[in-house]
Design a protein around this motif. Structure first.
Motif, mmCIF file in Angstrom:
data_model
loop_
_atom_site.group_PDB
_atom_site.id
_atom_site.type_symbol
_atom_site.label_atom_id
_atom_site.label_comp_id
_atom_site.label_asym_id
_atom_site.label_seq_id
_atom_site.Cartn_x
_atom_site.Cartn_y
_atom_site.Cartn_z
ATOM 1 N N SER A 61 0.827 -1.215 0.000
ATOM 2 C CA SER A 61 0.000 0.000 0.000
ATOM 3 C C SER A 61 0.857 1.260 0.000
ATOM 4 O O SER A 61 0.351 2.355 -0.190
ATOM 5 N N VAL B 150 -0.958 1.420 -11.907
ATOM 6 C CA VAL B 150 -0.889 2.402 -10.808
ATOM 7 C C VAL B 150 0.392 3.235 -10.911
ATOM 8 O O VAL B 150 0.377 4.438 -10.661
ATOM 9 N N LYS C 120 2.941 6.083 -5.799
ATOM 10 C CA LYS C 120 1.663 6.509 -6.379
ATOM 11 C C LYS C 120 0.493 5.871 -5.625
ATOM 12 O O LYS C 120 -0.508 6.520 -5.315
ATOM 13 N N MET C 121 0.642 4.580 -5.333
ATOM 14 C CA MET C 121 -0.423 3.867 -4.606
ATOM 15 C C MET C 121 -0.661 4.533 -3.260
ATOM 16 O O MET C 121 -1.810 4.720 -2.844
ATOM 17 N N GLU D 164 -0.118 7.651 -2.423
ATOM 18 C CA GLU D 164 -0.844 8.923 -2.647
ATOM 19 C C GLU D 164 -2.349 8.684 -2.783
ATOM 20 O O GLU D 164 -3.155 9.372 -2.162
ATOM 21 N N HIS D 165 -2.717 7.722 -3.634
ATOM 22 C CA HIS D 165 -4.148 7.400 -3.806
ATOM 23 C C HIS D 165 -4.770 7.005 -2.469
ATOM 24 O O HIS D 165 -5.858 7.433 -2.114
ATOM 25 N N ASN D 166 -4.053 6.147 -1.742
ATOM 26 C CA ASN D 166 -4.608 5.645 -0.485
ATOM 27 C C ASN D 166 -4.798 6.768 0.532
ATOM 28 O O ASN D 166 -5.808 6.809 1.249
ATOM 29 N N ARG E 222 -5.288 9.909 -0.102
ATOM 30 C CA ARG E 222 -6.391 10.763 -0.542
ATOM 31 C C ARG E 222 -7.746 10.117 -0.206
ATOM 32 O O ARG E 222 -8.644 10.760 0.334
ATOM 33 N N LYS E 223 -7.860 8.832 -0.500
ATOM 34 C CA LYS E 223 -9.134 8.133 -0.218
ATOM 35 C C LYS E 223 -9.463 8.179 1.271
ATOM 36 O O LYS E 223 -10.586 8.482 1.667
ATOM 37 N N ASN F 211 -5.992 -1.009 -1.546
ATOM 38 C CA ASN F 211 -5.521 -0.502 -2.843
ATOM 39 C C ASN F 211 -6.588 -0.522 -3.938
ATOM 40 O O ASN F 211 -6.719 0.434 -4.693
ATOM 41 N N ASP G 193 -11.851 5.067 -6.205
ATOM 42 C CA ASP G 193 -12.250 6.384 -5.685
ATOM 43 C C ASP G 193 -13.761 6.489 -5.559
ATOM 44 O O ASP G 193 -14.274 6.995 -4.557
#
Ligand SMILES: *Cc1c(COP(=O)(O)O)cnc(C)c1O
Length: 361
Positions: free
Chosen positions: A179, A258, A263-264, A266-268, A270-271, A340, A344
């Motif tokens: 993650s 991804v 990067k993963m 960052e997404h996590n 944000r979510k 992961n 979104d």
């Protein structure tokens, strides 16, 4: 076939592209003419799967050459025993940091095999936080320092590795594996069952440093011996072919779609922030279980004003295709597992439902 948003803690949501490829290969693997469920583990094809999966993991984790990757069975729970069986010779001891249910269970199982010491136990506050460096009672002769990077049930996650120990770190990373980037040279061993963040149930990925491997007992059964797994390339018996193949697809998705673990992460982040912002802005209607500095990006745990409101919340959630949000009985309340592969759109739908539900109640 309609899909719901699956907030289950595990087995958990997988990337759609992975499921689609598995669906295609379920009837016939290109060039082989047999299903991925029928293919032999001593084939060139599966040799390729093993090598690719290891290479992908090595690349994702930036893993140095003095680490070995093996694929085991028995879930993370069997690792609770396998680790002390391999590493704690009679008279040797290890330190355990207990920040939740899984660490507690790991320590209990380890005690059946060897003497261990508890460096910290957060039970007094129902595992809502992590220890400070000063709270860790480390023993100078510990063989290893064990901890759980993300406590799946309580929703408490280490933001960085525990400091101050000379002993090798051993980490149960079951529910936050892949993650975020990790400083792998800090670890003696790190392991994760696949069914939270890396694949389906049935395989556990274990990553071990050569010096720990050299230190393992020769007296444990072949099927529990880390050096034997390395020596046999995880093929001493029939491995869970399908589960490892899915881990290969998931690692490929992380690399190609991804763009890696930074990067993963960052997404996590944000979510998770969408949900924590709703909790923090709810004027106490939603009460997070974990203290803010210790919050998990993977499992968001919170309570509502009372049991009836919680029941109504879960019912309304399912009407919006938001499923498996009920918290573990030891914490109660709600647990949103947003690994992961949770898109979104799923987290957005949950965050807006939470805001709307609060207004109505
Ligand atoms: C799920 C989980 C386990 C148990 O995994 P099994 O594969 O069911 O044995 C252990 N540790 C953590 C942190 C988990 O999330």
């Amino acid at each position: 076939m309609e899909r719901v948003y699956n907030f289950s803690p595990g087995p958990a949501v997988l990337p759609i592209s992975v499921l689609e490829e598995a669906q295609r290969d379920l009837l016939s693997l290109p060039g082989l003419g047999v299903s991925v469920l029928e293919v032999g583990h001593r084939t060139k094809w599966f040799e390729g799967v093993l090598e690719t999966t290891k290479a992908n993991l090595k690349k994702l984790l930036n893993l140095p050459d003095n680490y070995q990757i093996v694929f085991m069975q028995g879930g993370s729970r069997l690792q609770f025993s396998t680790i002390p069986m391999n590493l704690l010779a009679p008279g040797a001891s290890a330190d355990y940091i207990v920040t939740g249910t899984w660490g507690q269970t790991a320590a209990e199982e380890a005690r059946r095999e060897a003497e261990i010491r508890i460096a910290y136990d957060g039970k007094a506050t129902n595992y809502d936080r992590l220890p400070t460096a000063a709270e860790l009672k480390l023993s100078p002769n510990a063989k290893y320092l064990y901890y759980t990077s993300n406590e799946t049930i309580q929703g408490v996650q280490f933001q960085s590795e525990p400091q101050g120990s000379q002993a090798p770190l051993i980490c149960d990373a079951s529910s936050d594996f892949l993650s975020r980037p990790l400083d792998m040279p800090r670890y003696g061993m790190l392991y994760a069952c696949a069914q939270k963040n890396a694949g389906p149930a049935g395989v556990t990925v274990a990553i071990l440093r050569d010096d720990l491997l050299a230190d393992c007992s020769k007296r444990v059964p072949t099927m529990l011996s880390y050096p034997e797994y390395v020596k046999n390339n995880s093929l001493a018996n029939t491995p869970p072919v399908f589960a490892i193949y899915i881990v290969m697809l998931v690692t490929r998705w992380l690399l190609d779609d991804v763009g890696g673990l930074a990067k993963m992460h960052e997404h996590n982040a944000r979510k998770a922030k969408w949900l924590y912002d709703v909790i923090d802005g709810s004027g106490g209607f939603y009460r997070g279980h974990a203290q803010p500095a210790c919050r998990s990006l993977m499992n968001v745990t919170f309570r509502l004003p009372n049991d009836d409101v919680e029941k109504a919340f879960l019912k309304g959630a399912e009407e919006r295709k938001l499923h498996y949000l009920k918290g573990h009985r030891s914490v109660g309340g709600i647990r949103a597992s947003i690994y992961n592969a949770m898109p979104d759109a799923g987290v957005e739908a949950l965050a807006s439902y939470m805001a709307e539900f609060r207004k109505q109640n």
